[in-house]
Design a protein around this motif. Structure first.
Motif, PDB file in Angstrom:
ATOM      1  N   ALA A  43       0.830  -1.202   0.000  1.00  0.00           N
ATOM      2  CA  ALA A  43       0.000   0.000   0.000  1.00  0.00           C
ATOM      3  C   ALA A  43       0.868   1.256   0.000  1.00  0.00           C
ATOM      4  CB  ALA A  43      -0.941  -0.002   1.197  1.00  0.00           C
ATOM      5  N   ASP A  44       1.948   1.231   0.760  1.00  0.00           N
ATOM      6  CA  ASP A  44       2.868   2.374   0.773  1.00  0.00           C
ATOM      7  C   ASP A  44       3.449   2.629  -0.613  1.00  0.00           C
ATOM      8  OD1 ASP A  44       2.464   2.899   3.461  1.00  0.00           O
ATOM      9  OD2 ASP A  44       4.316   1.900   4.111  1.00  0.00           O
ATOM     10  N   GLN A  45       3.830   1.574  -1.306  1.00  0.00           N
ATOM     11  CA  GLN A  45       4.391   1.734  -2.646  1.00  0.00           C
ATOM     12  C   GLN A  45       3.344   2.271  -3.613  1.00  0.00           C
ATOM     13  OE1 GLN A  45       7.678   1.361  -3.562  1.00  0.00           O
ATOM     14  NE2 GLN A  45       6.922   2.380  -5.386  1.00  0.00           N
ATOM     15  N   VAL A  46       2.128   1.764  -3.522  1.00  0.00           N
ATOM     16  CA  VAL A  46       1.038   2.268  -4.374  1.00  0.00           C
ATOM     17  C   VAL A  46       0.822   3.754  -4.102  1.00  0.00           C
ATOM     18  CG1 VAL A  46      -1.453   2.142  -4.808  1.00  0.00           C
ATOM     19  CG2 VAL A  46      -0.111   0.037  -4.656  1.00  0.00           C
ATOM     20  N   SER A  47       0.842   4.134  -2.836  1.00  0.00           N
ATOM     21  CA  SER A  47       0.657   5.541  -2.475  1.00  0.00           C
ATOM     22  C   SER A  47       1.780   6.412  -3.019  1.00  0.00           C
ATOM     23  CB  SER A  47       0.572   5.692  -0.953  1.00  0.00           C
ATOM     24  OG  SER A  47      -0.575   5.064  -0.460  1.00  0.00           O
ATOM     25  N   ARG A  48       3.009   5.927  -2.925  1.00  0.00           N
ATOM     26  CA  ARG A  48       4.143   6.694  -3.473  1.00  0.00           C
ATOM     27  C   ARG A  48       4.019   6.849  -4.988  1.00  0.00           C
ATOM     28  NH1 ARG A  48       6.873   3.836   0.592  1.00  0.00           N
ATOM     29  NH2 ARG A  48       7.536   2.208  -0.835  1.00  0.00           N
ATOM     30  N   ASN A  49       3.631   5.780  -5.665  1.00  0.00           N
ATOM     31  CA  ASN A  49       3.467   5.851  -7.115  1.00  0.00           C
ATOM     32  C   ASN A  49       2.364   6.837  -7.492  1.00  0.00           C
ATOM     33  OD1 ASN A  49       5.450   3.932  -7.407  1.00  0.00           O
ATOM     34  ND2 ASN A  49       4.054   2.264  -7.868  1.00  0.00           N
ATOM     35  N   THR A  50       1.270   6.792  -6.747  1.00  0.00           N
ATOM     36  CA  THR A  50       0.164   7.709  -7.006  1.00  0.00           C
ATOM     37  C   THR A  50       0.610   9.142  -6.780  1.00  0.00           C
ATOM     38  OG1 THR A  50      -1.444   6.027  -6.401  1.00  0.00           O
ATOM     39  CG2 THR A  50      -2.195   8.311  -6.337  1.00  0.00           C
ATOM     40  N   ASP A  51       1.361   9.373  -5.725  1.00  0.00           N
ATOM     41  CA  ASP A  51       1.860  10.715  -5.446  1.00  0.00           C
ATOM     42  C   ASP A  51       2.742  11.221  -6.589  1.00  0.00           C
ATOM     43  OD1 ASP A  51       2.220  13.004  -3.623  1.00  0.00           O
ATOM     44  OD2 ASP A  51       4.298  12.291  -3.497  1.00  0.00           O
ATOM     45  N   GLN A  52       3.596  10.345  -7.130  1.00  0.00           N
ATOM     46  CA  GLN A  52       4.446  10.748  -8.250  1.00  0.00           C
ATOM     47  C   GLN A  52       3.626  11.107  -9.480  1.00  0.00           C
ATOM     48  OE1 GLN A  52       7.805  11.321  -8.286  1.00  0.00           O
ATOM     49  NE2 GLN A  52       7.545  11.048  -6.096  1.00  0.00           N
ATOM     50  N   ARG A  53       2.583  10.344  -9.747  1.00  0.00           N
ATOM     51  CA  ARG A  53       1.723  10.640 -10.897  1.00  0.00           C
ATOM     52  C   ARG A  53       0.992  11.967 -10.702  1.00  0.00           C
ATOM     53  NH1 ARG A  53       0.980   6.436 -14.500  1.00  0.00           N
ATOM     54  NH2 ARG A  53      -1.027   7.293 -15.114  1.00  0.00           N
ATOM     55  N   LEU A  54       0.558  12.246  -9.478  1.00  0.00           N
ATOM     56  CA  LEU A  54      -0.101  13.521  -9.200  1.00  0.00           C
ATOM     57  C   LEU A  54       0.868  14.688  -9.369  1.00  0.00           C
ATOM     58  CD1 LEU A  54      -2.274  12.596  -6.099  1.00  0.00           C
ATOM     59  CD2 LEU A  54      -3.092  13.227  -8.379  1.00  0.00           C
ATOM     60  N   LYS A  55       2.100  14.508  -8.933  1.00  0.00           N
ATOM     61  CA  LYS A  55       3.102  15.554  -9.113  1.00  0.00           C
ATOM     62  C   LYS A  55       3.358  15.812 -10.598  1.00  0.00           C
ATOM     63  CE  LYS A  55       5.466  14.916  -4.722  1.00  0.00           C
ATOM     64  NZ  LYS A  55       6.671  14.406  -4.052  1.00  0.00           N
ATOM     65  N   ALA A  56       3.418  14.740 -11.385  1.00  0.00           N
ATOM     66  CA  ALA A  56       3.619  14.898 -12.827  1.00  0.00           C
ATOM     67  C   ALA A  56       2.433  15.627 -13.453  1.00  0.00           C
ATOM     68  CB  ALA A  56       3.816  13.531 -13.487  1.00  0.00           C
ATOM     69  N   ALA A  57       1.222  15.278 -13.034  1.00  0.00           N
ATOM     70  CA  ALA A  57       0.035  15.952 -13.565  1.00  0.00           C
ATOM     71  C   ALA A  57       0.042  17.431 -13.186  1.00  0.00           C
ATOM     72  CB  ALA A  57      -1.226  15.270 -13.047  1.00  0.00           C
ATOM     73  N   LYS A  58       0.493  17.740 -11.976  1.00  0.00           N
ATOM     74  CA  LYS A  58       0.572  19.148 -11.563  1.00  0.00           C
ATOM     75  C   LYS A  58       1.594  19.905 -12.401  1.00  0.00           C
ATOM     76  CE  LYS A  58       1.222  22.175  -7.561  1.00  0.00           C
ATOM     77  NZ  LYS A  58       1.349  23.297  -8.405  1.00  0.00           N
ATOM     78  N   LEU A  59       2.733  19.270 -12.668  1.00  0.00           N
ATOM     79  CA  LEU A  59       3.723  19.910 -13.541  1.00  0.00           C
ATOM     80  C   LEU A  59       3.125  20.216 -14.912  1.00  0.00           C
ATOM     81  CD1 LEU A  59       6.991  17.921 -12.770  1.00  0.00           C
ATOM     82  CD2 LEU A  59       6.623  20.373 -12.448  1.00  0.00           C
TER      83      LEU A  59
END
Length: 79
Positions: A43-59
């Protein structure tokens, strides 16, 4: 892929319910605790991956298409 973050949330709460079962033996509690640790790790890894995708979308939202060469997964529809 069919899994969603809401599914992950459901799995985490289901595990919490299993850990809360007062009828478990010490051995069963130990097994459930190990299982919970494995679930939390994933779950932690899924959360980290999701966070990275959100950061990319924000960029992308902040900088537009100029950022696309550095973020190929956003615009190609493969993920």
């Amino acid at each position: 892929m069919k899994n969603k973050l809401s599914d992950l949330n459901d799995h985490l709460f289901a595990q919490l319910e299993r850990l809360s079962d007062e009828g478990l033996s010490p051995e069963q509690i130990e097994n459930e605790a190990k299982r919970a640790a494995a679930i939390v790790s994933i779950a932690d890894q899924v959360s980290r991956n999701t966070d990275q995708r959100l950061k990319a979308a924000k960029l992308f939202a902040d900088h537009g298409a100029v950022i696309m060469p550095m973020l190929p997964e956003i615009g190609n529809g493969t993920k």
